[in-house]
Design a protein around this motif. Structure first.
Motif: not given
Length: 337
Positions: A146-161
């Motif tokens: 998930l740390a890798k996912a949170k670093a992707k600009p295109a996923l900004k706004g996605v709820t990550i948990l």
């Protein structure tokens, strides 16, 4: 009528056992055989529907070495560092992702979508192409992924948990679409995870499961069964049907340089979809969970051996795409999936 002698009785018993074994292998999962549909995607990937064929069988109730929550957690603690650079290019390309997500019908930006076991967010990147990021939830049990996912600009706004695919932290009838790619192979109880998919999807909603397919080649089969879960196509259909889904379909996918070869199995080999026919929980009743996320579910020695040996077995599948790629350069062909 004369009584059969011992040798005759033994022969009759052997024939009966053989007939019973054939019946068990040929037991249908629906009234229709698994077949190729006349509908194809742009890359001519066939859509399959419910049914059964005679295939190699192995006990689904015996989890593989890394098919455990604790082992998978630590397996990805290391793999997450190179996942997008090593795993995806060999097994899970952008073209494959587009083919796999097409049956999910992500055709409305206002759809509410959950990506379960989304890891580094590679599949989620495909979802947000057509769905607003603020309507998308990405969930995984691995904080490292998930740390890798949170670093992707295109996923900004996605709820990550963080969360457990077999015990989703969402109310019943929450999402329009459920997507999961490359996660089922680590679930100790795949049927439970698919049951949860049914529960959280709204009435008329659709679930899409993308995952491995079981090999038939004996060497590949050995390493696959040692490493993680590679379901057969029939098992996917059966799990979806038992969970309560209707209109269950399967689309075959694979790297183009595999040229349609499936005997070695594929880490990403199919996309299975099903429709939830009515609101509420799944009609399938299951007992307590076999494993709990975040807890050591085996003794430390077994855990360590599972992790080491399972990772070693998995290395075979990191070498296999290289072999298939070189083979395709030498003997290029164009075969259907």
């Amino acid at each position: 009528m004369h009584a059969a002698n011992p040798s005759q009785r033994a022969a009759l018993s052997q024939r009966a056992d053989a007939a019973n074994a054939h019946q068990r292998l040929a037991l249908p999962l629906s009234s229709r055989p698994l077949h190729r549909s006349s509908v194809f995607s742009s890359r001519r990937l066939p859509i399959l529907q419910a049914g059964s064929t005679d295939t190699y069988s192995r006990p689904i109730s015996a989890p593989r070495l890394v098919q455990h929550k604790s082992e998978a957690y630590w397996f990805y603690a290391g793999l997450s560092q190179v996942y997008d650079h090593i795993v995806n290019p060999g097994h899970w390309t952008e073209d494959m992702r587009d083919d796999a997500l097409a049956p999910a019908k992500l055709d409305d930006p206002n759809l509410k979508v959950v990506d379960v076991g989304g890891g580094t967010g590679f599949c989620t990147l495909g979802v947000v192409k057509t769905v607003k990021p603020e309507n998308v939830t990405l969930m995984d049990q691995s904080p490292h992924q998930l740390a890798k996912a949170k670093a992707k600009p295109a996923l900004k706004g996605v709820t990550i948990l963080e969360g457990d695919a077999e015990d989703l932290p969402f109310p019943t009838d929450t999402f329009d679409r459920y997507v999961s790619a490359g996660s089922i192979e680590y679930w100790p109880e795949p049927q439970r995870g698919i049951r949860e998919a049914y529960r959280v999807v709204k009435e008329g909603g659709l679930a899409c499961m993308i995952g491995p397919v079981h090999p038939t080649h004996p060497v590949s089969r050995f390493f696959a069964d040692a490493w993680m879960l590679f379901p057969t196509e029939e098992e996917y259909i059966e799990w979806f049907t038992k969970a309560g889904f209707t209109d269950v379909k399967m689309t075959r996918i694979g790297p183009k340089w595999y040229r349609g070869v499936r005997r070695h199995g594929l880490i990403m080999g199919c996309s299975v979809t099903g429709v939830k026919p009515k609101a509420g929980d799944s009609p399938l009743v299951m007992g307590p969970k076999a494993e709990v996320s975040g807890k050591m579910n085996t003794n430390p020695l077994s855990f360590l051996l599972n992790l080491i040996l399972g990772t070693a077995a998995g290395f075979y599948y990191f070498c296999l795409p290289i072999y298939m790629y070189i083979k395709n350069l030498i003997w290029p062909k164009n075969w259907e999936m």
